[in-house]
Design a protein around this motif. Structure first.
Motif, PDB file in Angstrom:
ATOM      1  N   GLY A  77      47.901  47.496  38.747  1.00 20.46           N
ATOM      2  CA  GLY A  77      46.648  48.126  38.311  1.00 20.46           C
ATOM      3  C   GLY A  77      45.513  47.179  38.679  1.00 20.46           C
ATOM      4  O   GLY A  77      45.557  46.537  39.732  1.00 20.46           O
ATOM      5  N   TYR A  78      44.520  47.059  37.786  1.00 18.92           N
ATOM      6  CA  TYR A  78      43.400  46.155  38.085  1.00 18.92           C
ATOM      7  C   TYR A  78      43.861  44.701  38.212  1.00 18.92           C
ATOM      8  O   TYR A  78      44.557  44.180  37.338  1.00 18.92           O
ATOM      9  N   ALA A  79      43.487  44.055  39.305  1.00 17.93           N
ATOM     10  CA  ALA A  79      43.635  42.587  39.439  1.00 17.93           C
ATOM     11  C   ALA A  79      42.243  42.093  39.790  1.00 17.93           C
ATOM     12  O   ALA A  79      41.807  42.170  40.946  1.00 17.93           O
ATOM     13  N   LEU A  80      41.528  41.634  38.776  1.00 17.04           N
ATOM     14  CA  LEU A  80      40.112  41.298  38.953  1.00 17.04           C
ATOM     15  C   LEU A  80      39.847  39.858  38.542  1.00 17.04           C
ATOM     16  O   LEU A  80      40.496  39.334  37.620  1.00 17.04           O
ATOM     17  N   GLY A  81      38.877  39.230  39.191  1.00 14.46           N
ATOM     18  CA  GLY A  81      38.469  37.885  38.803  1.00 14.46           C
ATOM     19  C   GLY A  81      39.669  36.961  38.668  1.00 14.46           C
ATOM     20  O   GLY A  81      40.519  36.870  39.569  1.00 14.46           O
ATOM     21  N   GLY A  82      39.764  36.299  37.508  1.00 15.07           N
ATOM     22  CA  GLY A  82      40.878  35.379  37.261  1.00 15.07           C
ATOM     23  C   GLY A  82      42.238  36.047  37.417  1.00 15.07           C
ATOM     24  O   GLY A  82      43.236  35.366  37.686  1.00 15.07           O
ATOM     25  N   SER A 135      51.066  48.186  43.577  1.00 15.17           N
ATOM     26  CA  SER A 135      51.364  49.610  43.440  1.00 15.17           C
ATOM     27  C   SER A 135      50.161  50.387  43.985  1.00 15.17           C
ATOM     28  O   SER A 135      49.059  49.842  44.106  1.00 15.17           O
ATOM     29  N   GLN A 136      50.413  51.668  44.298  1.00 18.54           N
ATOM     30  CA  GLN A 136      49.366  52.445  44.975  1.00 18.54           C
ATOM     31  C   GLN A 136      48.087  52.585  44.150  1.00 18.54           C
ATOM     32  O   GLN A 136      47.022  52.800  44.716  1.00 18.54           O
ATOM     33  N   ASN A 137      48.194  52.469  42.835  1.00 18.79           N
ATOM     34  CA  ASN A 137      47.001  52.615  41.995  1.00 18.79           C
ATOM     35  C   ASN A 137      46.256  51.284  41.780  1.00 18.79           C
ATOM     36  O   ASN A 137      45.277  51.242  41.035  1.00 18.79           O
ATOM     37  N   ALA A 138      46.718  50.209  42.415  1.00 16.00           N
ATOM     38  CA  ALA A 138      46.113  48.888  42.170  1.00 16.00           C
ATOM     39  C   ALA A 138      44.683  48.828  42.716  1.00 16.00           C
ATOM     40  O   ALA A 138      44.352  49.466  43.721  1.00 16.00           O
ATOM     41  N   LYS A 139      43.873  48.065  42.015  1.00 16.15           N
ATOM     42  CA  LYS A 139      42.494  47.818  42.479  1.00 16.15           C
ATOM     43  C   LYS A 139      42.247  46.320  42.355  1.00 16.15           C
ATOM     44  O   LYS A 139      42.518  45.723  41.309  1.00 16.15           O
ATOM     45  N   MET A 140      41.740  45.731  43.434  1.00 16.67           N
ATOM     46  CA  MET A 140      41.556  44.280  43.446  1.00 16.67           C
ATOM     47  C   MET A 140      40.116  43.900  43.750  1.00 16.67           C
ATOM     48  O   MET A 140      39.486  44.529  44.603  1.00 16.67           O
ATOM     49  N   GLY A 141      39.634  42.867  43.075  1.00 15.89           N
ATOM     50  CA  GLY A 141      38.274  42.436  43.339  1.00 15.89           C
ATOM     51  C   GLY A 141      37.951  41.133  42.642  1.00 15.89           C
ATOM     52  O   GLY A 141      38.689  40.673  41.756  1.00 15.89           O
ATOM     53  N   LEU A 142      36.858  40.532  43.087  1.00 18.46           N
ATOM     54  CA  LEU A 142      36.341  39.325  42.428  1.00 18.46           C
ATOM     55  C   LEU A 142      34.921  39.667  41.964  1.00 18.46           C
ATOM     56  O   LEU A 142      33.945  39.416  42.699  1.00 18.46           O
ATOM     57  N   PRO A 143      34.797  40.273  40.766  1.00 20.51           N
ATOM     58  CA  PRO A 143      33.487  40.784  40.324  1.00 20.51           C
ATOM     59  C   PRO A 143      32.604  39.754  39.630  1.00 20.51           C
ATOM     60  O   PRO A 143      31.623  40.114  38.987  1.00 20.51           O
ATOM     61  N   GLU A 144      32.947  38.455  39.759  1.00 18.86           N
ATOM     62  CA  GLU A 144      32.225  37.434  38.986  1.00 18.86           C
ATOM     63  C   GLU A 144      30.720  37.451  39.222  1.00 18.86           C
ATOM     64  O   GLU A 144      29.941  37.169  38.315  1.00 18.86           O
ATOM     65  N   VAL A 145      30.274  37.776  40.465  1.00 17.69           N
ATOM     66  CA  VAL A 145      28.814  37.750  40.723  1.00 17.69           C
ATOM     67  C   VAL A 145      28.085  38.754  39.831  1.00 17.69           C
ATOM     68  O   VAL A 145      26.896  38.577  39.544  1.00 17.69           O
TER      69      VAL A 145
END
Ligand code: CAA
Length: 256
Positions: free
Chosen positions: A106-111, A125-135
């Protein structure tokens, strides 16, 4: 006993699950301390454990980042101390001598993405979302993400992700080389375990040496070629080398 993680030993694989689904498995200090403890103790010492899968509880998130609520009032000094400590934890995972896969469900964000980046491989998995939203928070990634993302996907794509703070989906992450494989949510564990099982047939000592030397090559303070020469030479003195070469000569499967 842990409050925020569980560890299940399934055959030779340890499944470490972060169990704060109500908060999308955000890494508060206690959770990261527990993860660190697990990697420094049982996961390292238990010889029956040949590899580790890390995932997040629930269907929504792997880990949605460091726990924002814990650091809203931090000073610059406290922020720097948090990053320094986080680096130590992530480095111990990065250098762990047995293979680790992040099963990104699922979400893998920031840390959370930084935790996945510290692992040796990533399966989404197909529903995963990845990002580094710290800014978006007026921050930058602080658990090694600026360095590890750039070394994995290159400077241009890393800066795009870090400067936009936008998420990418699993297919795009696969195209970028950020994840090794993409799978259905229900097949996620089996896909990871299948990858690991192929490694369990191989020499654990050689696998540990490979992790060390590949990491050394990406470490500006080390000479990866020199480290390879050293580790290659040391391999010849191991019982695994004896077993691997004996098996080859005898035309049988090695037993590590
Ligand atoms: N820290 C603390 N709590 C978090 C969290 C985080 N990183 N992410 C989610 N939560 C909590 C929410 O506050 C909420 O709790 P409450 O019900 O008590 O309000 C709960 O988890 C569920 O989250 P949402 O209601 O927000 O769920 P959603 O589906 O509407 O949105 C989301 C999902 C887009 C992932 C959103 O939760 C979000 O943007 N989270 C923050 C992501 C983020 O900014 N991560 C980076 C953190 S900073 C960092 O990691 C620094 C570093 O490099 C070390």
């Amino acid at each position: 006993m842990y409050n925020n993680i569980t560890i299940q030993l399934l055959d030779q694989t340890a499944l470490l699950e972060i169990t704060r689904p109500k908060f999308l498995n955000a890494l508060n200090r206690e959770t990261l301390e527990e993860i660190d403890h697990a990697f420094s103790q049982e996961l390292l010492q238990n010889k029956d454990i040949r590899g580790v899968i890390i995932t997040g509880a629930g269907e929504k998130a792997f880990v949605a980042g460091a726990d924002i609520k814990e650091f809203v009032n931090y000073s610059a000094e406290e922020g720097a101390a948090l990053a320094k400590w986080g680096h130590g934890v992530m480095n111990r995972i990065y250098e762990f001598p047995k293979p680790i896969i992040a099963a990104i469900n699922g979400y893998a964000l920031g840390g959370g993405l930084e935790l996945a980046l510290a692992c040796h491989m990533r399966v989404a998995s197909q529903n995963a979302k990845m990002g580094l939203p710290e800014v978006t928070l007026g921050l930058i990634p602080g658990y090694g993400g600026t360095q590890r993302l750039a070394s994995l996907v290159g400077r241009g794509k890393a800066l795009e992700m870090i400067m936009s703070g936008e998420m990418i989906d699993a297919v795009e992450a696969h195209q970028w080389g950020l994840v090794n494989h993409v799978t259905n949510q229900e097949d996620l564990y089996n896909t990871c375990n299948h990858l690991l099982k192929k490694m369990y047939e191989k020499s654990p000592k050689a696998i540990a040496a490979a992790i060390k030397v590949v990491n050394a090559g990406l470490d500006k303070s080390k000479d990866g070629y020199e480290e390879e020469v050293k580790a290659f030479g040391e391999s010849f003195g191991t019982p695994d080398f004896r077993e691997g070469t004996d098996a080859f000569i005898a035309k049988r499967k090695p037993n590590f």
